[in-house]
Design a protein around this motif. Structure first.
Motif, PDB file in Angstrom:
ATOM      1  N   GLU A  21       0.813  -1.217   0.000  1.00 54.35           N
ATOM      2  CA  GLU A  21       0.000   0.000   0.000  1.00 54.35           C
ATOM      3  C   GLU A  21       0.850   1.273   0.000  1.00 54.35           C
ATOM      4  N   LYS A  22       1.961   1.196   0.751  1.00 52.64           N
ATOM      5  CA  LYS A  22       2.832   2.375   0.853  1.00 52.64           C
ATOM      6  C   LYS A  22       3.409   2.726  -0.529  1.00 52.64           C
ATOM      7  N   TRP A  23       3.871   1.677  -1.243  1.00 55.00           N
ATOM      8  CA  TRP A  23       4.407   1.902  -2.585  1.00 55.00           C
ATOM      9  C   TRP A  23       3.346   2.526  -3.475  1.00 55.00           C
ATOM     10  N   SER A  24       2.129   1.919  -3.414  1.00 59.83           N
ATOM     11  CA  SER A  24       1.080   2.354  -4.325  1.00 59.83           C
ATOM     12  C   SER A  24       0.693   3.817  -4.066  1.00 59.83           C
ATOM     13  N   LYS A  25       0.664   4.223  -2.779  1.00 63.31           N
ATOM     14  CA  LYS A  25       0.293   5.601  -2.449  1.00 63.31           C
ATOM     15  C   LYS A  25       1.313   6.600  -3.027  1.00 63.31           C
ATOM     16  N   VAL A  26       2.606   6.345  -2.778  1.00 65.66           N
ATOM     17  CA  VAL A  26       3.625   7.297  -3.244  1.00 65.66           C
ATOM     18  C   VAL A  26       3.796   7.218  -4.760  1.00 65.66           C
ATOM     19  N   ARG A  27       3.646   6.017  -5.307  1.00 61.56           N
ATOM     20  CA  ARG A  27       3.790   5.853  -6.766  1.00 61.56           C
ATOM     21  C   ARG A  27       2.759   6.718  -7.495  1.00 61.56           C
ATOM     22  N   LYS A  28       1.527   6.755  -6.935  1.00 62.58           N
ATOM     23  CA  LYS A  28       0.481   7.576  -7.563  1.00 62.58           C
ATOM     24  C   LYS A  28       0.895   9.049  -7.556  1.00 62.58           C
ATOM     25  N   LEU A  29       1.450   9.491  -6.422  1.00 65.24           N
ATOM     26  CA  LEU A  29       1.888  10.900  -6.331  1.00 65.24           C
ATOM     27  C   LEU A  29       2.986  11.188  -7.345  1.00 65.24           C
ATOM     28  N   ALA A  30       3.950  10.252  -7.428  1.00 66.13           N
ATOM     29  CA  ALA A  30       5.091  10.447  -8.325  1.00 66.13           C
ATOM     30  C   ALA A  30       4.630  10.406  -9.776  1.00 66.13           C
ATOM     31  N   ASN A  31       3.720   9.470 -10.086  1.00 66.71           N
ATOM     32  CA  ASN A  31       3.190   9.391 -11.458  1.00 66.71           C
ATOM     33  C   ASN A  31       2.608  10.741 -11.857  1.00 66.71           C
ATOM     34  N   HIS A  32       1.845  11.320 -10.921  1.00 67.14           N
ATOM     35  CA  HIS A  32       1.183  12.575 -11.214  1.00 67.14           C
ATOM     36  C   HIS A  32       2.223  13.702 -11.383  1.00 67.14           C
ATOM     37  N   ALA A  33       3.205  13.736 -10.460  1.00 65.07           N
ATOM     38  CA  ALA A  33       4.184  14.833 -10.488  1.00 65.07           C
ATOM     39  C   ALA A  33       5.080  14.796 -11.727  1.00 65.07           C
ATOM     40  N   PHE A  34       5.347  13.593 -12.265  1.00 61.58           N
ATOM     41  CA  PHE A  34       6.329  13.501 -13.362  1.00 61.58           C
ATOM     42  C   PHE A  34       5.715  13.119 -14.714  1.00 61.58           C
ATOM     43  N   TYR A  35       4.409  13.357 -14.872  1.00 59.09           N
ATOM     44  CA  TYR A  35       3.792  13.022 -16.148  1.00 59.09           C
ATOM     45  C   TYR A  35       3.052  14.194 -16.785  1.00 59.09           C
ATOM     46  N   ALA A  36       2.732  13.999 -18.058  1.00 65.91           N
ATOM     47  CA  ALA A  36       1.847  14.855 -18.856  1.00 65.91           C
ATOM     48  C   ALA A  36       2.034  16.344 -18.633  1.00 65.91           C
ATOM     49  N   GLU A  37       0.977  17.032 -18.176  1.00 64.85           N
ATOM     50  CA  GLU A  37       1.007  18.497 -18.091  1.00 64.85           C
ATOM     51  C   GLU A  37       2.135  18.985 -17.193  1.00 64.85           C
ATOM     52  N   ASN A  38       2.308  18.300 -16.051  1.00 62.66           N
ATOM     53  CA  ASN A  38       3.359  18.727 -15.115  1.00 62.66           C
ATOM     54  C   ASN A  38       4.718  18.681 -15.783  1.00 62.66           C
ATOM     55  N   LEU A  39       4.919  17.635 -16.586  1.00 64.26           N
ATOM     56  CA  LEU A  39       6.201  17.450 -17.274  1.00 64.26           C
ATOM     57  C   LEU A  39       6.422  18.581 -18.284  1.00 64.26           C
ATOM     58  N   LYS A  40       5.335  18.941 -18.954  1.00 67.33           N
ATOM     59  CA  LYS A  40       5.401  20.018 -19.942  1.00 67.33           C
ATOM     60  C   LYS A  40       5.807  21.332 -19.264  1.00 67.33           C
ATOM     61  N   ASP A  41       5.252  21.551 -18.067  1.00 65.01           N
ATOM     62  CA  ASP A  41       5.560  22.785 -17.342  1.00 65.01           C
ATOM     63  C   ASP A  41       7.015  22.833 -16.880  1.00 65.01           C
ATOM     64  N   MET A  42       7.691  21.655 -16.862  1.00 63.58           N
ATOM     65  CA  MET A  42       9.074  21.627 -16.375  1.00 63.58           C
ATOM     66  C   MET A  42      10.073  21.991 -17.479  1.00 63.58           C
ATOM     67  N   VAL A  43       9.601  21.959 -18.743  1.00 62.54           N
ATOM     68  CA  VAL A  43      10.524  22.200 -19.869  1.00 62.54           C
ATOM     69  C   VAL A  43      11.245  23.556 -19.759  1.00 62.54           C
TER      70      VAL A  43
END
Ligand code: HEM
Length: 357
Positions: A21-43
């Motif tokens: 459960e611990k992995w799954s909780k943080v993995r969801k946060l990380a997926n969100h932080a390092f994908y799609a729109e967020n990733l575009k904003d980091m360029v």
């Protein structure tokens, strides 16, 4: 995954080793932080960091430069800015301490110790790594507190949308059972500080080495970059159109995979140095065998920073290619060494020549 000793001090119970459960909780946060729109904003932050690096390179025109050190600095700056809202300078102590712990992990990796022996006999490395772990904790706590204080004092009304912000949002969740502990936040910061820069600087260094030796591929890559962007900075959409540069990166990942622990053994003859194999993508090159090429792993635990790292490497490479031709310095000594990732032990010295001179 059970880890002990110095490795535990380095990674704690962070995402790389967490389970259930611990992995799954943080993995969801990380997926969100390092994908799609967020990733575009980091360029833009990635471009600004590369620009700052290349500004310094002007002093080295016509001379030798060790790009391994340059890329270590660059990737530290990029992960600090994009995930922690700070800068390399603010996180400098953290990077230095993580590097020292990484060396201690490296030199103890092959040693076999009796279980529990460290409770009776404390080696020099045990004592040093304890001290580093404590200082590391204090430095990360200071960054966490700075962000929390902004909300507590009313300077801002949320923790921010970067990775640190997402962790703190969960840490202070109104529902107690959803919260994560401050130790969890510290462990995740350690993991992302390490994973965010060690791997990417390794890939950038090996790719530069390969391009410095294979100047025909360097020319092909530069031609593509100039056709797509001219002398302008890249856009997030434009990065996806880089075909040759992507082939070169894939081949560098195949030859010098920064993460060497997913062991694979070739069964037949292997041709070295052929980026063309990736001309029609990875699936075609591997004859649709997804397990034949695993630089970022595979399955639910596949690298969460894949797109982040790929964007960063493409941006850095294309901005270098726009400005410089480079060849390998005669002072380069080939010595790939596994510390946490596969790094060039004696650096990668290249000679820089401005394009168009
Ligand atoms: C060239 C750059 C990189 C390479 C080659 C690389 C490679 C890998 C590999 C092989 C794994 C193991 C996957 C598996 O077990 O199937 C992994 C996991 C991971 N990587 Fe990366 N990585 C890179 C960059 C990054 C970056 C930039 C970040 C963070 C921003 C990152 C964060 C992570 C994390 C957190 C995991 C653990 C994921 C989990 O267990 O759920 N990596 N990476």
């Amino acid at each position: 995954m059970k880890i002990k000793g110095v490795v535990k001090k380095l990674l704690g119970d962070g995402l790389v080793v967490a389970e259930g459960e611990k992995w799954s909780k943080v993995r969801k946060l990380a997926n969100h932080a390092f994908y799609a729109e967020n990733l575009k904003d980091m360029v833009p932050a990635m471009i600004a960091s590369v620009e700052a690096m290349l500004e310094k390179w002007r002093l080295y025109e016509g001379k030798e430069i060790d790009v391994f050190q340059e890329f270590r600095f660059l990737t530290s700056e990029v992960i600090s800015r994009t995930a922690f809202g700070s800068s390399y300078l603010e996180g400098k102590d953290i990077f230095e301490m993580l590097t020292k712990l990484g060396f201690i992990v490296g030199r103890n990796a092959e040693k076999i110790r009796l279980p529990g022996i460290e409770k009776i006999f404390r080696s020099k490395d045990d004592i040093e790594s304890d001290k580093i772990e404590q200082s590391l904790r204090n430095s990360i706590l200071a960054i966490i507190k700075k962000r929390e204080d902004k909300v507590m004092t009313g300077e801002t009304n949320n923790f921010g949308s970067d990775f640190l912000g997402s962790l703190l949002k969960v840490r202070h969740d109104s529902v107690k059972k959803n919260r994560i502990s401050v130790d969890d936040v510290i462990d995740e910061c350690k993991v992302f500080y390490i994973a965010g820069h060690e791997t990417t600087s390794s890939l950038l260094s090996w790719t530069s080495l390969l391009l410095a030796i294979n100047t025909d591929w360097q020319e092909k890559a530069r031609k593509e970059v100039l056709e797509l962007f001219g002398k302008e900075n890249p856009t997030s959409e434009g990065l996806a159109r880089l075909k040759t540069v992507t082939m070169v990166i894939n081949e560098a990942l195949r030859l010098y995979s920064p993460v060497p622990s997913l062991v694979r053994r070739a069964k037949g003859k292997v041709n070295l140095g052929e980026p063309e194999r990736f001309a029609e993508g990875v699936a075609k090159a591997t004859k649709n065998n997804p397990m034949a090429y695993l630089p970022f792993g595979s399955g639910p635990r596949t690298c969460v920073g894949l797109n982040f790292a790929t964007n960063e490497v493409k941006i850095a490479l294309l901005m270098i290619l726009q400005r410089y031709k480079f060849t390998l310095s005669p002072n380069y000594v080939h010595f790939p060494l596994v510390v946490l990732t596969v790094c060039p032990q004696h650096g990668v010295q290249i000679m820089l020549e401005p394009v168009g001179v």
